[in-house]
Motif scaffolding. Sequence first.
Motif: not given
Length: 708
Positions: A416-425
């Motif tokens: 989720x952190x990885x996905x959230x980081x991608x979403x934030x980017x």
Amino acid sequence: MAGVFGFVMTLLLSIMNLDQDINLINSENAKINKIYYQEFSEQDNPGIDQLVGNTQFNRREGFAPNFGVNNDVVWIKFYVKNQGAGMDQFLVIDNPSLDEIEYYLFESGDLVDKGIKGRGFREKNNDQSSSGYILPLQLERDLEYTIYLKVKSFEKKVLPMKIMPEIEVLKEVKREDVYFGVFSGIFIGLLFYNLFLYFSLRDRAYLLYVFHTVFVWLAQSSIMGYTQEILWPEWDWIHSRANMFFSSAVSIVGILFLKEFLNTKKFVPRLDRGLRVFFLIYPLIVLLAILGHQTLSYNVLIFTQSIIVWYIMLIGIQVNREGYRPARYYLLAWSFFMLGIFLFVIRDMGLIPYNMFSAYVMPVGSVLEVILLSLALADKINVLKVEKEEEQQKTLNAIKENERLIREQNVILEEKVKLRTEELEKTLNNLQNTQTQLVNQEKMASLGQLTAGIAHEINNPINFVSSNVSPLKRDIKDILEIVDAYREKGSSEFSKKTLEELQELEEDLEYDYLIEEIGLLLKGMEDGAKRTVEIVKGLRLFSRVDEQDVKKVDLHDGINSTLVLLNSTMGKIEVKKEYGNIPMVECLAGKINQVFMNIISNAIQALGEQGSENPSPEILIKTMSQNGEVILEIGDNGPGMPEHVRERIFEPFFTTKAVGKGTGLGLSIVYKIIENHQGRLDVHTSPGEGTKFVIKLPVYQKQPNNEQ
């Protein structure tokens, strides 16, 4: 416990056979069976002189006449004949709750003896058995006596009467004392046993059981008449109210024990809430007794007890259905107690006869109840032990499961952190793009101002050109007329050689083509000048950046200027105009033109995206006036919009266009402009049916002024 239970059953069986030892004497068959009675209100109560010889007495059968619960005074008359026993006989009335008993003994119409007994007329000698009153009788052999009894009681007026010699009376009293001693011994043993368990386990259920046991003993002892004899021999006030006090206390503590022991709040929450009613009724019963309304208090108590026994039974059955093991013991214990209460109540109501069995069924039921409840509490220890072991095992399993879940959650959280980081980017990139678009939008606004300025500056030279085209055409026409005149005159006056030279010059210069080309050039200059004037006029009408005040505007001019500016993007789109007769509208012209520009631009883009799918794209613009409003409809026959898109088109930054092709601000700005003009903007669309925007603007932004 098993020995105590066996002793109680033996006690019950012996009580059921007590009446075999009673020797009742009577003038006919050695039993009292000719009983007569009359009932009077307390105000109309007659004296003994008025009743002697009165033939209005009613016949009453039975060993124990029952006159119910009321404030009436009952007079009873019956006949006794001593057929061989000794003179010293005793009339025993087994009901300690009688307030007043006046007795009169007549022989051949003469008063032989009289006296008074009752709770308020106690003598110091032993004139009472544990369960009633003893009236001494002097009966000579072979003489018939008439006995009159005047009975008053606010509780049950049940009169179980026995005529016994002194020896039998003593046996009766000793037997009752023995039974009461056994009864009290069982209660004391159970009380201390469970009190010890309470201090060992600190379980609130054991403490409630102890209080319940104490109040049951006090209530039963009051019913049997022992509390006054043991605890308050001179306190008649409490004795007359003890039944209501202790019975109410038994019920209140019993309900608290029920709630704690069976956990009714968890298993039967609705029935648990119903118990609150009884916490209001029982204090009311006690209050009525304190205020002196003992009869009413007793009646309410009897009625309430007849309901609560069944209500508690229902709770026990429902909890047992939930699979809670202690409910089985409780149901068994309560069944005995309920049977005792039920038989006690219906006995006092006169529905079953008053005999030795019904007289002692309540104490026996109470003994069985407290014994079985004690067994249930003892079993609860085993249940708690099993539940504790199961709980420990569940806790251990839960800990293991939590460890497994934590490991899995760590993996999930990392993903989720990885996905959230991608979403934030991605969001950051979108924000950067939006920022760029907003900057471009601001640049376009500045460009609009610049365009308005340029249009203003170009306007003068263009006006100069357009205004000089007509004079130029006129002058050239005049020159051509002169040339034609020279040619006409020269044909007759010039020499042949000169005419040939001029003819050759015309052919070299292509005179005829030159004349035609001059006409075409003048026409092109005129058309270009007109076109330039229209464009400049459109730019000026559209921008109007210098106008910050509300003015009366012809909306048709704003629509036409917008169409002029968008003409190059129309392609094969056909624009149809259905202009109505509308008045001038008070508005900010530049803002309203911006509305037209955004809506028509969106229509052009929607039609353009269809391409060859729509062979005849068109935009329809209609205007009309109605009820002080101007209505403008701008519609297209494009692809339309689905419902979920239509609901969001006015949201800022919402767009269905590709990144870089739209900011999502156009329609939100349009909506805000219309709202600021106190107007309304509606959209009608559906997939495949096109889109139509309906704009309604008030003619006046304020109250219209009177115009001359």
